[in-house]
Motif scaffolding. Structure first.
Motif, short mmCIF file in Angstrom:
data_model
loop_
_atom_site.label_atom_id
_atom_site.label_comp_id
_atom_site.label_asym_id
_atom_site.label_seq_id
_atom_site.Cartn_x
_atom_site.Cartn_y
_atom_site.Cartn_z
N PRO A 155 12.70 -27.33 72.41
CA PRO A 155 11.62 -26.71 71.64
C PRO A 155 11.90 -26.75 70.14
N PHE A 156 10.82 -26.78 69.35
CA PHE A 156 10.94 -26.81 67.90
C PHE A 156 11.51 -25.48 67.41
N VAL A 157 12.49 -25.57 66.52
CA VAL A 157 13.07 -24.38 65.91
C VAL A 157 12.76 -24.43 64.41
N PRO A 158 11.93 -23.48 63.92
CA PRO A 158 11.60 -23.49 62.48
C PRO A 158 12.85 -23.29 61.63
N LYS A 159 12.85 -23.91 60.46
CA LYS A 159 14.00 -23.79 59.55
C LYS A 159 13.66 -22.81 58.45
N ARG A 160 14.53 -21.87 58.21
CA ARG A 160 14.32 -20.87 57.16
C ARG A 160 14.41 -21.52 55.79
N GLY A 161 13.55 -21.05 54.87
CA GLY A 161 13.59 -21.54 53.50
C GLY A 161 12.89 -22.87 53.31
N ARG A 162 12.31 -23.43 54.33
CA ARG A 162 11.60 -24.70 54.25
C ARG A 162 10.19 -24.53 54.79
N SER A 163 9.29 -25.39 54.36
CA SER A 163 7.93 -25.37 54.92
C SER A 163 7.97 -25.94 56.33
N ASN A 164 7.38 -25.23 57.27
CA ASN A 164 7.27 -25.67 58.66
C ASN A 164 5.79 -25.76 58.99
N VAL A 165 5.38 -26.84 59.60
CA VAL A 165 3.97 -27.05 59.91
C VAL A 165 3.74 -26.81 61.39
N PHE A 166 2.73 -26.00 61.69
CA PHE A 166 2.34 -25.71 63.06
C PHE A 166 0.86 -26.04 63.22
N MET A 167 0.48 -26.55 64.38
CA MET A 167 -0.92 -26.82 64.64
C MET A 167 -1.37 -25.93 65.80
N PHE A 168 -2.42 -25.16 65.57
CA PHE A 168 -2.99 -24.31 66.60
C PHE A 168 -4.27 -24.97 67.10
N VAL A 169 -4.36 -25.18 68.39
CA VAL A 169 -5.50 -25.86 68.98
C VAL A 169 -6.07 -24.97 70.08
N GLY A 170 -7.38 -24.90 70.15
CA GLY A 170 -8.01 -24.11 71.20
C GLY A 170 -9.51 -24.19 71.10
N LEU A 171 -10.16 -23.76 72.14
CA LEU A 171 -11.61 -23.76 72.18
C LEU A 171 -12.17 -22.65 71.29
N GLN A 172 -13.42 -22.77 70.96
CA GLN A 172 -14.08 -21.77 70.13
C GLN A 172 -14.02 -20.42 70.86
N GLY A 173 -13.54 -19.41 70.12
CA GLY A 173 -13.47 -18.07 70.70
C GLY A 173 -12.23 -17.81 71.53
N SER A 174 -11.24 -18.69 71.47
CA SER A 174 -10.05 -18.50 72.30
C SER A 174 -8.96 -17.70 71.60
N GLY A 175 -9.16 -17.31 70.32
CA GLY A 175 -8.19 -16.44 69.65
C GLY A 175 -7.25 -17.14 68.70
N LYS A 176 -7.61 -18.29 68.20
CA LYS A 176 -6.73 -19.01 67.27
C LYS A 176 -6.50 -18.22 65.98
N THR A 177 -7.58 -17.73 65.38
CA THR A 177 -7.46 -17.02 64.10
C THR A 177 -6.63 -15.75 64.27
N THR A 178 -6.86 -15.02 65.32
CA THR A 178 -6.09 -13.81 65.58
C THR A 178 -4.62 -14.13 65.77
N THR A 179 -4.34 -15.18 66.51
CA THR A 179 -2.95 -15.58 66.75
C THR A 179 -2.27 -16.01 65.45
N ILE A 180 -2.99 -16.76 64.63
CA ILE A 180 -2.42 -17.21 63.35
C ILE A 180 -2.13 -16.02 62.46
N ALA A 181 -3.03 -15.04 62.44
CA ALA A 181 -2.79 -13.83 61.62
C ALA A 181 -1.55 -13.10 62.11
N LYS A 182 -1.34 -13.02 63.39
CA LYS A 182 -0.15 -12.35 63.93
C LYS A 182 1.09 -13.20 63.69
N PHE A 183 0.93 -14.51 63.75
CA PHE A 183 2.05 -15.43 63.55
C PHE A 183 2.58 -15.38 62.14
N ALA A 184 1.66 -15.26 61.17
CA ALA A 184 2.06 -15.23 59.76
C ALA A 184 2.78 -13.95 59.49
#
Length: 131
Positions: free
Chosen positions: A102-131
């Motif tokens: 599995p991908f392990v984010p590195k501290r102090g560096r930019s890490n890119v994540f892609m969130f994919v899902g159907l409309q209304g599946s909770g992507k925005t909510t998950t991203i807000a919690k993830f940040a």
């Protein structure tokens, strides 16, 4: 009122039913020989192919299950039905298990994540919690 499952859920449900039916055949056979194993493997392969699993993957799964089933046949004192069921289970788990770390984010560096899902599946909510 029951809601109808999505087509993806229906495919998985149908696959599960077909796999259970194939394995149930073993309990109806008086002698579990190579022909009985081949019959079950044919049904399992057919179920996987109908579920759009790649032909080469199905061939590999079938070969591995048969190899494990025949090896268990050589061992005395083992329940052949259980060992075949376990071989099928193990091979299906290997089919869906990733072979990469599995991908392990590195501290102090930019890490890119892609969130994919159907409309209304909770992507925005998950991203807000993830940040």
């Amino acid at each position: 009122r029951r809601t109808r499952p999505s087509s993806g859920a229906m495919v998985l449900q149908d696959l599960g039913v077909q796999l259970v039916d194939a394995l149930r055949k073993l309990s109806k056979v008086s002698v579990i020989d190579e022909a009985a194993i081949d019959s079950v493997l044919k049904d399992i392969a057919g179920a996987l192919l109908r579920s759009d699993v790649n032909v080469k993957v199905v061939q590999r799964v079938r070969t591995n299950i048969k190899k494990m089933a025949m090896e268990s046949a050589q061992q005395s004192g083992t329940n052949r039905i259980r060992s075949i069921e376990k071989a099928v289970y193990d091979e299906l788990v290997n089919l869906v298990s990733p072979n990469t770390k599995p991908f392990v984010p590195k501290r102090g560096r930019s890490n890119v994540f892609m969130f994919v899902g159907l409309q209304g599946s909770g992507k925005t909510t998950t991203i807000a919690k993830f940040a």
